[in-house]
Design a protein around this motif. Sequence first.
Motif, PDB file in Angstrom:
ATOM      1  N   THR A   2       0.825  -1.204   0.000  1.00 45.79           N
ATOM      2  CA  THR A   2       0.000   0.000   0.000  1.00 45.79           C
ATOM      3  C   THR A   2       0.861   1.258   0.000  1.00 45.79           C
ATOM      4  N   THR A   6       3.827   2.085  -4.694  1.00 40.11           N
ATOM      5  CA  THR A   6       3.038   0.882  -4.979  1.00 40.11           C
ATOM      6  C   THR A   6       1.777   1.211  -5.768  1.00 40.11           C
ATOM      7  N   LEU A   7       1.292   2.454  -5.606  1.00 35.83           N
ATOM      8  CA  LEU A   7       0.093   2.843  -6.349  1.00 35.83           C
ATOM      9  C   LEU A   7       0.366   2.903  -7.835  1.00 35.83           C
ATOM     10  N   HIS A   8       1.643   3.080  -8.196  1.00 36.45           N
ATOM     11  CA  HIS A   8       2.004   3.192  -9.608  1.00 36.45           C
ATOM     12  C   HIS A   8       2.515   1.876 -10.186  1.00 36.45           C
ATOM     13  N   SER A  12      -0.844  -2.916  -8.749  1.00 34.29           N
ATOM     14  CA  SER A  12      -1.725  -2.157  -7.872  1.00 34.29           C
ATOM     15  C   SER A  12      -3.191  -2.533  -8.120  1.00 34.29           C
ATOM     16  N   CYS A  44       7.357  -3.508 -14.586  1.00 32.96           N
ATOM     17  CA  CYS A  44       7.384  -2.734 -13.329  1.00 32.96           C
ATOM     18  C   CYS A  44       8.788  -2.182 -13.066  1.00 32.96           C
ATOM     19  N   CYS A  50      10.379  -3.159  -4.356  1.00 33.67           N
ATOM     20  CA  CYS A  50       9.435  -4.207  -3.938  1.00 33.67           C
ATOM     21  C   CYS A  50      10.145  -5.211  -3.026  1.00 33.67           C
TER      22      CYS A  50
END
Length: 145
Positions: A2, A6-8, A12, A44, A50
Motif C-alpha cells: 500500500t 506501490t500505487l504506480h 496495484s 514494473c 518491492c
Amino acid sequence: MTGGWTLHAPCSGRDGFTPSDDDWTNGGDLKRLCGPQLPTCGPCPFHAECIATVKPAQAKFDGIAGGRLWCNGEVIDALEDVFEDELAEPKLRASCGTEAGAKDHTRHGERVCPSCRQGAREMAQRRNVEKAKEPKQLQLDFATT
Ligand code: SF4
Ligand SMILES: [Zn+2]
C-alpha cells in the motif's frame, strides 16, 4: 502493498500475488496459483523497491515480489530479464568463497558475494578441465547396408 510507489506499480489493485494459506502446500501449488501473475512484474520499474519492502528472505515470504516467485523466502521462479542487483546485499557466511556459498546466497534471495562468485567460477573451470580429460566415447555406427 500500500501507498507511495506501490500505487504506480502494475500490480496495484490486482489479486493473486500471494496465495491464501489454505490453497497451497508446496512450490508446485504456488507456481500454479501465482505463476500466471508473474509477467505483471515485467514492465514494473520497482523490482528493487518491492524486494526491499517485502524482505522476502527474512519474512519467509510466499508469493510474487520483484519479478520473482518466492516460496518460504526462497526464489523458485523468476522472469528471465531480472537483475541480480535488485536483490538484497549478501550476508557473509561460513560457506563464503565456495560454490556452496553462492548457492546459499541464491537460496536466501540475495546477491552472490564476490568471493562466492569467484569460488563458483573456479569450481566450474575445474569441472570443465576434468570433463576434458575423460576419454571420448566411441561413436559406433550400427547402420545396416
Ligand atoms: S515488482 Fe511485481 S509485485 Fe513488486 S510492485 Fe512491481 S508488479 Fe508489483
Ligand atoms: Zn559469499
